[in-house]
Design a protein around this motif. Structure first.
Motif, mmCIF file in Angstrom:
data_model
loop_
_atom_site.group_PDB
_atom_site.id
_atom_site.type_symbol
_atom_site.label_atom_id
_atom_site.label_comp_id
_atom_site.label_asym_id
_atom_site.label_seq_id
_atom_site.Cartn_x
_atom_site.Cartn_y
_atom_site.Cartn_z
ATOM 1 N N ALA A 1 0.709 -1.222 -0.014
ATOM 2 C CA ALA A 1 0.223 0.113 -0.205
ATOM 3 C C ALA A 1 0.669 1.323 -0.259
ATOM 4 C CB ALA A 1 -0.860 0.059 1.248
ATOM 5 N N VAL A 2 1.885 1.121 0.613
ATOM 6 C CA VAL A 2 2.938 2.537 0.769
ATOM 7 C C VAL A 2 3.816 2.444 -0.471
ATOM 8 C CG1 VAL A 2 5.288 3.261 1.759
ATOM 9 C CG2 VAL A 2 3.167 1.900 3.253
ATOM 10 N N HIS A 3 3.944 1.339 -1.399
ATOM 11 C CA HIS A 3 4.450 1.191 -2.801
ATOM 12 C C HIS A 3 4.030 2.120 -3.884
ATOM 13 C CE1 HIS A 3 7.897 -1.852 -1.082
ATOM 14 N NE2 HIS A 3 8.260 -0.809 -0.621
ATOM 15 N N LYS A 4 2.390 1.588 -3.612
ATOM 16 C CA LYS A 4 1.172 2.128 -4.602
ATOM 17 C C LYS A 4 1.449 3.224 -4.357
ATOM 18 C CE LYS A 4 -2.899 1.383 -6.471
ATOM 19 N NZ LYS A 4 -4.550 0.766 -5.741
ATOM 20 N N SER A 5 1.100 3.822 -3.400
ATOM 21 C CA SER A 5 0.705 5.144 -2.700
ATOM 22 C C SER A 5 2.064 6.525 -3.416
ATOM 23 C CB SER A 5 1.280 5.590 -1.233
ATOM 24 O OG SER A 5 0.442 7.108 -1.463
ATOM 25 N N LEU A 6 3.074 5.754 -3.293
ATOM 26 C CA LEU A 6 4.981 6.499 -3.366
ATOM 27 C C LEU A 6 4.354 6.575 -5.295
ATOM 28 C CD1 LEU A 6 6.715 4.704 -1.058
ATOM 29 C CD2 LEU A 6 6.382 7.171 -1.141
ATOM 30 N N ALA A 7 4.673 5.314 -5.734
ATOM 31 C CA ALA A 7 4.143 5.343 -7.359
ATOM 32 C C ALA A 7 3.029 6.126 -8.130
ATOM 33 C CB ALA A 7 4.364 4.143 -7.965
ATOM 34 N N LEU A 8 1.952 6.890 -7.645
ATOM 35 C CA LEU A 8 1.193 7.219 -7.561
ATOM 36 C C LEU A 8 2.009 8.864 -7.546
ATOM 37 C CD1 LEU A 8 -1.727 5.287 -7.400
ATOM 38 C CD2 LEU A 8 -0.701 6.004 -9.680
ATOM 39 N N ASN A 9 2.400 9.144 -6.681
ATOM 40 C CA ASN A 9 2.654 10.434 -6.079
ATOM 41 C C ASN A 9 3.861 11.363 -6.884
ATOM 42 O OD1 ASN A 9 3.438 13.119 -4.105
ATOM 43 N ND2 ASN A 9 3.963 11.383 -2.227
ATOM 44 N N LEU A 10 3.667 11.996 -7.782
ATOM 45 C CA LEU A 10 4.610 12.658 -8.759
ATOM 46 C C LEU A 10 4.985 13.541 -7.965
ATOM 47 C CD1 LEU A 10 1.829 13.222 -10.728
ATOM 48 C CD2 LEU A 10 3.687 10.825 -10.706
ATOM 49 N N GLY A 11 5.251 13.723 -6.691
ATOM 50 C CA GLY A 11 6.054 14.766 -5.929
ATOM 51 C C GLY A 11 7.057 14.532 -4.732
ATOM 52 N N ALA A 12 6.535 12.590 -5.177
ATOM 53 C CA ALA A 12 7.901 11.691 -4.393
ATOM 54 C C ALA A 12 9.953 11.331 -5.155
ATOM 55 C CB ALA A 12 7.457 10.514 -4.050
ATOM 56 N N GLU A 13 10.417 11.918 -4.744
ATOM 57 C CA GLU A 13 11.594 11.906 -5.299
ATOM 58 C C GLU A 13 12.084 10.999 -5.296
ATOM 59 O OE1 GLU A 13 14.643 15.528 -5.918
ATOM 60 O OE2 GLU A 13 13.409 15.940 -3.903
ATOM 61 N N MET A 14 12.738 9.860 -6.095
ATOM 62 C CA MET A 14 13.588 8.537 -5.810
ATOM 63 C C MET A 14 14.289 8.447 -7.529
ATOM 64 S SD MET A 14 10.063 5.876 -6.377
ATOM 65 C CE MET A 14 8.637 6.899 -6.312
ATOM 66 N N THR A 15 15.168 7.831 -7.101
ATOM 67 C CA THR A 15 16.061 6.808 -7.785
ATOM 68 C C THR A 15 15.207 6.668 -9.330
ATOM 69 O OG1 THR A 15 16.543 5.193 -6.811
ATOM 70 C CG2 THR A 15 18.148 7.623 -6.279
ATOM 71 N N PRO A 16 16.316 5.951 -10.228
ATOM 72 C CA PRO A 16 14.827 5.840 -11.111
ATOM 73 C C PRO A 16 14.861 4.276 -10.671
ATOM 74 C CG PRO A 16 17.295 6.305 -12.737
ATOM 75 C CD PRO A 16 17.167 6.920 -10.550
ATOM 76 N N GLU A 17 16.353 2.874 -9.918
ATOM 77 C CA GLU A 17 16.236 1.951 -9.682
ATOM 78 C C GLU A 17 14.695 1.710 -8.313
ATOM 79 O OE1 GLU A 17 19.788 3.102 -10.402
ATOM 80 O OE2 GLU A 17 18.296 3.890 -9.482
ATOM 81 N N ASP A 18 14.486 2.773 -7.400
ATOM 82 C CA ASP A 18 13.728 3.318 -6.181
ATOM 83 C C ASP A 18 12.153 3.215 -7.854
ATOM 84 O OD1 ASP A 18 14.871 2.769 -4.518
ATOM 85 O OD2 ASP A 18 14.824 4.369 -3.420
ATOM 86 N N PHE A 19 12.662 3.518 -7.678
ATOM 87 C CA PHE A 19 11.269 3.554 -9.128
ATOM 88 C C PHE A 19 10.116 2.758 -9.635
ATOM 89 C CE2 PHE A 19 8.655 4.508 -13.103
ATOM 90 C CZ PHE A 19 7.819 5.330 -12.625
ATOM 91 N N GLU A 20 11.502 1.488 -9.395
ATOM 92 C CA GLU A 20 11.287 0.620 -10.687
ATOM 93 C C GLU A 20 10.977 -0.933 -9.699
ATOM 94 O OE1 GLU A 20 11.110 -0.444 -13.989
ATOM 95 O OE2 GLU A 20 11.311 2.038 -14.672
ATOM 96 N N ILE A 21 10.960 -0.387 -8.569
ATOM 97 C CA ILE A 21 10.649 -0.922 -7.018
ATOM 98 C C ILE A 21 9.358 -1.011 -7.083
ATOM 99 C CG2 ILE A 21 10.640 -1.914 -5.089
ATOM 100 C CD1 ILE A 21 14.283 -1.140 -4.756
ATOM 101 N N VAL A 22 8.657 0.014 -7.141
ATOM 102 C CA VAL A 22 7.532 0.735 -6.978
ATOM 103 C C VAL A 22 6.192 0.899 -8.042
ATOM 104 C CG1 VAL A 22 8.295 1.992 -4.529
ATOM 105 C CG2 VAL A 22 7.785 2.907 -6.472
ATOM 106 N N VAL A 23 6.927 0.887 -8.618
ATOM 107 C CA VAL A 23 6.411 0.358 -10.501
ATOM 108 C C VAL A 23 5.722 -0.383 -10.964
ATOM 109 C CG1 VAL A 23 7.608 0.500 -12.110
ATOM 110 C CG2 VAL A 23 5.614 2.096 -12.519
ATOM 111 N N LYS A 24 6.728 -1.749 -10.409
ATOM 112 C CA LYS A 24 6.928 -2.857 -10.726
ATOM 113 C C LYS A 24 5.583 -3.772 -10.136
ATOM 114 C CE LYS A 24 9.958 -5.337 -7.899
ATOM 115 N NZ LYS A 24 11.096 -6.027 -8.158
ATOM 116 N N GLU A 25 4.794 -3.311 -9.388
ATOM 117 C CA GLU A 25 3.731 -4.139 -8.336
ATOM 118 C C GLU A 25 2.348 -2.909 -8.485
ATOM 119 O OE1 GLU A 25 4.718 -2.885 -3.615
ATOM 120 O OE2 GLU A 25 6.829 -4.165 -4.467
ATOM 121 N N LEU A 26 2.621 -1.813 -9.445
ATOM 122 C CA LEU A 26 1.179 -2.176 -9.939
ATOM 123 C C LEU A 26 0.659 -2.820 -11.573
ATOM 124 C CD1 LEU A 26 2.029 1.747 -10.588
ATOM 125 C CD2 LEU A 26 0.398 0.733 -8.416
#
Length: 331
Positions: free
Chosen positions: A139-164
């Motif tokens: 649930a936290v990962h999904k919220s981060l993926a959808l939050n365009l104001g959350a800065e993250m590295t490309p690697e971290d982005f892949e972690i959360v977006v692959k769960e969508l």
């Protein structure tokens, strides 16, 4: 003196504590509006000292009344944010009094539900996002993926977006890529960006200051002011107005308005609660200035219809954060 007041407040009856919280929070909000720093400091101190002794009803009152008050101390905000979730929710997700260190501590020590509220904040640093990814669940990962104001590295982005789900993931990828490009363009020199001729100041019947006074007094609406300026093809004053209502420095608003793409100015307008009718007028005015056909303005307006206000506000927060950081480094 303050320590004595706190000790006395701890020992009084629950009924008197209720009256104390009512009085102090009411005065706090009023004094914060008047910028009475000494009094604000005293009120912060009293509430910090007695908070842990108060019943849930009074702690909820503090959260409800002081979440939106920037003068709330980080110590008091952190106490509220660590409370039970119904009390803590708004303070965690919205308060500007919480420091980065407070949020990192919360992300390290509190529940998944508390972390989910952190993930909803308008802006999250890459460091804070990383902490939420490491400890957070789906649930936290999904919220981060959808939050365009959350800065993250490309690697971290892949972690959360692959769960969508695939379709949602692709949409998020596109939006994030567009926003990254917008932020990159924001810092480009004018000579590097695709822009039209300079937007020049015009002689007008009603100055921006007068419009703002009318809006503040309730005699006119922002919609009316923007629409009138657009009818007069007065892009310069529209940029001044948008700068005032958004808080973004005028030179940056001017730059966004004069670029060939619409994503930047659309984001700024939606975040500033400019309605579709007023934005349509801005599109017509921009097409005239940039010498684009009306069909381009219609396309901009169609895209504006589906632009989410929450996403726009988060991106504006991120713009301002980035600009503040750059200005601080330059100084």
């Amino acid at each position: 003196m303050l320590d004595s007041l706190i000790e006395q407040a701890k020992d009084i009856s629950s009924d008197k504590q209720k009256k104390l919280v009512e009085h102090v929070t009411t005065q706090f909000v009023e004094r914060a509006r008047l910028q009475r720093r000494e009094e604000i400091g005293t009120y912060n101190g009293i509430l910090e000292g007695v908070y842990d002794k108060l019943p849930a009803e009074e702690r909820q009152k503090i959260s409800d009344r002081l979440t939106d008050v920037d003068a709330t101390s980080s110590v008091l905000a952190a106490k509220v944010a660590r409370d039970d979730l119904p009390i803590a929710r708004r303070m965690i997700a919205e308060s500007k009094s919480l420091k980065e260190s407070d949020l990192l501590t919360l992300a390290s020590e509190t529940s998944q539900e508390h972390m989910l509220e952190i993930a909803k904040r308008d802006h999250l640093s890459s460091r804070l996002t990383k902490k939420l990814i490491d400890r957070g669940g789906k649930a936290v990962h999904k919220s981060l993926a959808l939050n365009l104001g959350a800065e993250m590295t490309p690697e971290d982005f892949e972690i959360v977006v692959k769960e969508l789900p695939k379709q949602m993931g692709e949409k998020v990828r596109h939006l994030r890529k567009s926003n990254e490009q917008l932020l990159e363009d924001l810092f480009k020199d004018e000579s590097e960006a695709m822009t039209g001729p300079p937007i020049e100041k015009k002689e007008v019947r009603i100055a921006v200051r007068q419009w703002m006074m009318g809006i503040k007094s309730g005699q006119v609406t922002l919609t009316k002011a923007i629409s009138q300026m657009a009818m007069e093809k007065n892009l310069y004053d529209i940029t001044l107005m948008l700068s005032v209502v958004s808080g973004l420095e005028h030179k940056h608003v001017l730059s966004l308005m004069n670029r060939f793409d619409s994503s930047g100015i659309a984001t700024l307008c939606r975040a500033s609660n400019i309605d579709d009718t007023s934005y349509s007028g801005i599109c017509t005015c921009r097409c005239h200035h940039l010498k684009f056909p009306p069909s381009t303005g219609n396309k901009w307006l169609t895209n504006y219809h589906v632009l989410d206000p929450t996403d726009a506000k988060r991106l504006l927060e991120l713009m301002m954060y980035k600009l503040t950081s750059v200005n601080g480094e330059a100084a």
